[in-house]
Write an enzyme that holds these catalytic residues in place. Sequence first.
Site, PDB file in Angstrom:
ATOM      1  CB  CYS A  82      -0.977  -0.032   1.175  1.00 30.73           C
ATOM      2  SG  CYS A  82      -2.324   1.184   1.019  1.00 30.73           S
ATOM      3  CG  HIS A 191      -4.332  -3.294   2.633  1.00 28.76           C
ATOM      4  ND1 HIS A 191      -3.402  -2.848   3.545  1.00 28.76           N
ATOM      5  CD2 HIS A 191      -4.880  -2.194   2.080  1.00 28.76           C
ATOM      6  CE1 HIS A 191      -3.389  -1.527   3.552  1.00 28.76           C
ATOM      7  NE2 HIS A 191      -4.275  -1.108   2.665  1.00 28.76           N
ATOM      8  CD  GLU A 193      -2.606  -5.973   5.349  1.00 30.70           C
ATOM      9  OE1 GLU A 193      -2.755  -4.758   5.594  1.00 30.70           O
ATOM     10  OE2 GLU A 193      -1.999  -6.405   4.344  1.00 30.70           O
TER      11      GLU A 193
END
Length: 213
Positions: A82, A191, A193
């Site tokens: 990011c 992202h 995650e």
Amino acid sequence: MSTVAVIDYGMGNLHSIAKALQHADPGTNVQISADAHVIHAADRVVFPGVGAIRDCMQALHQLDLVAPIAQAARSKPFLGICLGMQAMLSDSEENDGISCLNLISGHVRRFAQDLRDEHGEILKVPHMGWNRVRQKPHPLWQGIPQDSRFYFVHSYYAVPDRAEDSIATSDYPAPFTCAMARDNVFAVQFHPEKSQVVGLQLLQNFLRWDGAV
């Protein structure tokens, strides 16, 4: 035991990415740190981030992290996420123009305010939510189907100077670079995650990657 350093410069959901990395490989020692010695000693480095690029660059300079990041990006498997990806480029339009790390030559541009889809519907900025990713061949895409959806939250996007540094694109509504790669460096705008199964697979691939393409 393999170690991965998650760079802590005060910006980004560090515990989220650290938890995801630990889940991707419970045998990996994940260290959140702003210590140059920890970053230097790690087998792999993750450079995360959310927020404004001006604050990011100020924090990196104040914490004397610019040189350790550059050294890590030259010498070991390195993953930008990011804002971390955007900071790796030469400069950004955000905050009236900010010089970045110039690890990969290129620029960060803002999505236009009047974006519309093919039906004429207004597209909101920031670009937020799930979007398809079109891959080019790279070891970090192993086991991830073409056009898999990843989770995005961003108003700015990367424009690398060299087309070969773009390793994946997404559409909003025009194609934009959502992942970059060069040698031992890989960076994503989305992202991992927050991207469930495919995001976890990408992190597993990174933790097994030796930096070779």
